[in-house]
Design an enzyme around this catalytic site. Sequence first.
Site, PDB file in Angstrom:
ATOM      1  N   LYS A  76       0.853  -1.189   0.000  1.00 57.74           N
ATOM      2  CA  LYS A  76       0.000   0.000   0.000  1.00 57.74           C
ATOM      3  C   LYS A  76       0.895   1.247   0.000  1.00 57.74           C
ATOM      4  O   LYS A  76       1.920   1.285   0.698  1.00 57.74           O
ATOM      5  CB  LYS A  76      -0.902  -0.021   1.247  1.00 57.74           C
ATOM      6  CG  LYS A  76      -1.919   1.144   1.286  1.00 57.74           C
ATOM      7  CD  LYS A  76      -2.905   0.977   2.450  1.00 57.74           C
ATOM      8  CE  LYS A  76      -3.911   2.125   2.506  1.00 57.74           C
ATOM      9  NZ  LYS A  76      -4.898   1.967   3.593  1.00 57.74           N
ATOM     10  N   SER A 151      -9.925   2.294   2.769  1.00 55.43           N
ATOM     11  CA  SER A 151      -8.980   3.002   1.943  1.00 55.43           C
ATOM     12  C   SER A 151      -7.999   2.114   1.188  1.00 55.43           C
ATOM     13  O   SER A 151      -7.404   2.563   0.216  1.00 55.43           O
ATOM     14  CB  SER A 151      -8.181   3.989   2.811  1.00 55.43           C
ATOM     15  OG  SER A 151      -7.345   3.286   3.718  1.00 55.43           O
ATOM     16  N   SER A 175     -10.312  -0.035   6.936  1.00 60.21           N
ATOM     17  CA  SER A 175      -9.670   0.137   5.629  1.00 60.21           C
ATOM     18  C   SER A 175      -9.015  -1.109   5.047  1.00 60.21           C
ATOM     19  O   SER A 175      -8.640  -1.121   3.878  1.00 60.21           O
ATOM     20  CB  SER A 175      -8.630   1.260   5.685  1.00 60.21           C
ATOM     21  OG  SER A 175      -9.268   2.515   5.625  1.00 60.21           O
TER      22      SER A 175
END
Lengths: 489, 480
Positions: A76, A151, A175
């Site tokens: 990420k 997210s 997330s």
Amino acid sequence: MINKSLKQLGAMLQAKEISSVELTQEYLNRIDRLNPEINAFITLDKDKTLAQAKNADAMLAAGKASAMTGLPIAQKDIFVAKGWRTTCGSKMLETFIGPYDADIIERFDSVGAVNLGKTNMDEFAMGSSNETSYFGKVQNPWDRSRVPGGSSGGSAAAVAARLCAAATGTDTGGSIRQPASLCGLSGLKPTYGLASRFGMIAFASSLDQSGPMAKSCEDMALMMNVITGFDKRDSTSLNREKEDYTRDLNKPLAGLKVGLPKEYFAEGLGADVATVVQEAIAEYKKLGAEIVDISLPNTMLSIPVYYVLAPAEASSNLSRFDGVRYGHRAKEYGDLMDMYCKSRAEGFGAEVKRRILIGTYVLSAGYYDAYYLKAQQIRRLIAQDFENAFKKCDIIMGPTAPSTAFKAGEKADDPVSMYLQDIYTIAVNLAGLPGMSIPAGFAQSADGKKLPVGLQIIGNYFDEARMLNAGHAYQQVTDWHIQMPEGIE
Amino acid sequence: MEWEVVIGLETHTQLQTKTKIFSGASTEFGSEPNTQACVVSLALPGVLPVLNREAVKCAIKFGLAVNAEIAARSVFARKNYFYPDLPKGYQISQYELPVVGKGSMKIQVGTGDKAYEKVINITRAHLEEDAGKSVHGAQEGMSGIDLNRAGTPLLEIVTEPDMRSAAEAVAYAKKLHDLVQWIGICDGNMQEGSFRCDVNVSVRPKGSDKLGTRREIKNLNSFKFMQQAIEYETQWQIETLEDGGTIQQATVLFNPDSGETRAMRSKEEANDYRYFPDPDLLPLAISENDINTVKTEMPELPEAMKARFEAQYGLAHYDANALTSSRATADYFVATVDTDCDAKLAANWVMGSVSAKLNADDKEISESPISPSALASLIKRIQDGTISNNAAKQVFEAMWAGEGDADSIIESKGLKQVSDTGAIEAIVDEVLAANAAMVEEFKAGKEKAFNALVGQAMKASKGKANPAQVNEILKKKLGA
């Protein structure tokens, strides 16, 4: 091959049936082909990636390999990685090159895993649809018109589209779990403090935690063995003995007490999601689990509490992005104040600004007691809810998200309805508990698309091994986790 | 109307740790800009603070030195504001729960007959990080930022509004300055900013128990400026009120060139710092055990040492006070008397000749060319009668000039005192014979003539005769 698990691919690497370079190249080719549409990756650096793969092959050849050596993992873009552009999904960091490695990057490096690229995400991890990213929306591979969740939407879409075998995510209010649910994969947010936050760009420090996103619980256990561990550079990192998260995977579930919080099955839960979750629970009964009714009475307060505390911390955490030392600086400005205002106005997107404003407001003199302090008090009540619940059960199950993936743009202008996406996940972060989402089946969209539904499993502190055991047992008798979306061949 | 000034101080003392309070970067002063700015000092994305326990130790030391409560649990908070030299956009400080609570310090104000003691109450002391520095003018049209200092540990020490004059405020500041150096937590270097005072000043009609509106004079880094600034500010406030004006709460700066204070910002423009507990740091826990460990490392404190000097060496209160004014002076004195020389003599030499010489040469006592043991050997020669006090002064000058140790100087300069009774009798006889007139005067009752005869005898011996013996023999011979 693209549907193979980390475990299987690892075995192939060990047996020299394939090299890390070949495997990595295979994924890079898939990314070349599919990423222009799906947009799961913000930054790729094939030279660096392949150099790591080469290095891993050398480790494999020298017999110095461990379970993760040579496996390509997508990271990420919230994790700072040396020499890699690290944007956190923001224009603010569009040109920021990481000058050091986050703890999690170091850990994957040290076991010889390959950094496949940096995945898309909501800007500064603020969002539940990946639509706040400065680098564009991400498509949900199951239905390209829908969001992957957020997210960690880029990581979720990448795993779902088989652009990587596994990815990392971070979870401040859901997330990891919500995108895992919406994209049909397994995602785990560990107990707060198990994974170091060093090098993970902070959103809300007291809630942020990194974790694995993979196809199966078995793969997540392998990743947990890498991700967790004490780090003296993070004062909230817990100094505990290292665990082997694969140790209990195959334990029988007989006698496992599963608590169902009545608040998680009340108004607000989509009927299609409820049906799938109930079927999954029926499966657990068959596996020998005992179902117990429990209550988490303060569940409804978790959203308002979260939207006081997380923005409060974020408003302060994001102050360092001032255009002085790094990051976006406005081209033209008058005095210092003008430089701050223009740089931040240009560098941050709308959702980030909204949260900075909320956070600044709730911390202001005269409002602090009514908002921040009150929220902290309720946060303790929420943790107590779980404490009481775990007196009656071993683990808690329920839906991860109230709905399946929604259409891009559907909630973009309605922040409150977007915030409600995290109604079942946020309390876990507030309490610091571990939470996990695993694929539990599919709902049908109106136009006949299969949309994944996630089952959330919440454990007591440090009970990740037991949660993975529960998930793995289920994945031995179901195949939801290995089903693939259409059109990604 | 008679007015009374009310003063409270906030002092930032830079703690003498090798590394910064929340990172491993060096705290050394004077390096090239930004060479001591690590990823944490730069506040790069993703970095986190980790508390330096050495800084905590310093805070505990201070707490013990002022008899303060040391919090078992204190909390680091973020003080949020934007400034280019504040890289995170917030300063990590302590707000509601500081590490050191209420304590007190005894100060001496004034000298001579007007001297008095007073107790100043300490409200709290808390740990925080320093900011960096903005550098203006190095580049055309731009300001530079040097983050070497960013993250240097500070202990901010806050008093109650207990001081009633500039003299009291300066006495407190000096005493605190001595104390933090005494316990080894701060180098006290005011030019380098290691010790900076903010002074809150308000005035009220004498006898009133209500506090007036205060103005805060920021960043005073010399005692002289502090004195001037408080005096100016006090006068300004009194005049303003007497002219029918009101005082607005404000932050002011002192301009040493004009000797005036000027408002920087009023309270209306003040920042809302939005303090909240720093989620990156756990509450700071200090156990009894931690405190006991620090206790064993504490030096004897000035108050205790003063009492000991009075009791053990029979020194006067004033002398004991002077000798414990700084750790270096006390160490020097203790090292001198540790060699078994007479303590009162040692005290006189340290406060007299040594201190005068140091002043004249603008030297610290640690730089004294005469070591404590060298001074002690000189004092022992006075004690055993080898040299007279006058000769000792000559020896001291020579030692200061680096001409050797006491014994070799006594030898080379021939300053050894004559204590041989026969030799002195002979000199006295000569003097009596040569000064018949004085002898007559003495016999006629002029006491002064006796001293003159002693003087003659000393002169005849070239100053070497033991004056006590000269006295005694003269008395005998004159039948006095």
